[in-house]
Design an enzyme around this catalytic site. Structure first.
Site, PDB file in Angstrom:
ATOM      1  N   ILE A  59       0.827  -1.199   0.000  1.00  0.00           N
ATOM      2  CA  ILE A  59       0.000   0.000   0.000  1.00  0.00           C
ATOM      3  C   ILE A  59       0.867   1.258   0.000  1.00  0.00           C
ATOM      4  O   ILE A  59       1.980   1.250   0.538  1.00  0.00           O
ATOM      5  CB  ILE A  59      -0.958  -0.033   1.221  1.00  0.00           C
ATOM      6  CG1 ILE A  59      -2.123   0.928   1.069  1.00  0.00           C
ATOM      7  CG2 ILE A  59      -0.202   0.190   2.535  1.00  0.00           C
ATOM      8  CD1 ILE A  59      -3.279   0.660   2.032  1.00  0.00           C
ATOM      9  N   CYS A  60       0.364   2.306  -0.641  1.00  0.00           N
ATOM     10  CA  CYS A  60       0.996   3.625  -0.596  1.00  0.00           C
ATOM     11  C   CYS A  60      -0.139   4.632  -0.380  1.00  0.00           C
ATOM     12  O   CYS A  60      -1.115   4.295   0.284  1.00  0.00           O
ATOM     13  CB  CYS A  60       1.813   3.912  -1.859  1.00  0.00           C
ATOM     14  SG  CYS A  60       0.846   3.983  -3.379  1.00  0.00           S
ATOM     15  N   ARG A  61      -0.048   5.817  -0.915  1.00  0.00           N
ATOM     16  CA  ARG A  61      -1.143   6.772  -0.696  1.00  0.00           C
ATOM     17  C   ARG A  61      -2.328   6.497  -1.618  1.00  0.00           C
ATOM     18  O   ARG A  61      -3.467   6.441  -1.178  1.00  0.00           O
ATOM     19  CB  ARG A  61      -0.665   8.204  -0.887  1.00  0.00           C
ATOM     20  CG  ARG A  61      -1.798   9.178  -0.645  1.00  0.00           C
ATOM     21  CD  ARG A  61      -1.393  10.612  -0.734  1.00  0.00           C
ATOM     22  NE  ARG A  61      -2.582  11.437  -0.528  1.00  0.00           N
ATOM     23  CZ  ARG A  61      -2.634  12.700  -0.771  1.00  0.00           C
ATOM     24  NH1 ARG A  61      -1.562  13.332  -1.213  1.00  0.00           N
ATOM     25  NH2 ARG A  61      -3.737  13.370  -0.573  1.00  0.00           N
ATOM     26  N   GLY A  63      -1.900   4.256  -4.762  1.00  0.00           N
ATOM     27  CA  GLY A  63      -1.747   3.032  -5.530  1.00  0.00           C
ATOM     28  C   GLY A  63      -0.654   3.038  -6.572  1.00  0.00           C
ATOM     29  O   GLY A  63      -0.324   1.989  -7.119  1.00  0.00           O
ATOM     30  N   MET A  87      -3.834   4.299   0.911  1.00  0.00           N
ATOM     31  CA  MET A  87      -4.260   4.789   2.225  1.00  0.00           C
ATOM     32  C   MET A  87      -5.422   5.764   2.129  1.00  0.00           C
ATOM     33  O   MET A  87      -6.191   5.901   3.075  1.00  0.00           O
ATOM     34  CB  MET A  87      -3.083   5.429   2.970  1.00  0.00           C
ATOM     35  CG  MET A  87      -2.062   4.429   3.483  1.00  0.00           C
ATOM     36  SD  MET A  87      -2.750   3.168   4.606  1.00  0.00           S
ATOM     37  CE  MET A  87      -3.330   4.181   5.973  1.00  0.00           C
TER      38      MET A  87
END
Length: 108
Positions: A59-61, A63, A87
């Site tokens: 996961i990141c902010r 995708g 996120m």
């Protein structure tokens, strides 16, 4: 066409291994409870911290970084799944978050 799976936050199984590849300042502000943090640019040097037999939900902010990280991890023989929406979607879904700064968790 990608050679790996992408799921939504709602499709992450309970107790799954979540790998957050955001930058340190993003992690400190708010992250998924129980996630592991390795910024994307540190993945090659810290690869031995990950279990290649574990299904990693990356996961990141939003995708984008997680998409690239998953491509690389799968190329290294790891089982990795991209979390679409990152996120931002985690927060929107009301999933549990914590921060490392003593403030209410936020997504930066």
């Amino acid at each position: 066409m990608s050679d790996f799976e992408t799921v939504t936050v709602g499709d992450i199984p309970e107790g799954a291994s979540i790998l957050d590849v955001r930058e340190d300042y993003e992690w400190v502000a708010g992250h998924a409870e129980g996630a592991r943090h390795i910024p994307m640019d540190q993945l090659p040097a810290r690869l031995d911290e990950l279990d290649p037999d574990d299904d990693l939900f990356v996961i990141c902010r939003t995708g984008g970084r997680s998409f690239r990280a998953v491509q690389w991890l799968v190329g290294q023989g790891y089982s990795a799944v991209n979390v679409a929406g990152g996120m931002d979607m985690w927060l929107e879904a009301g999933k549990p978050m914590v921060s490392d700064n003593g403030l209410k968790p936020v997504v930066l």
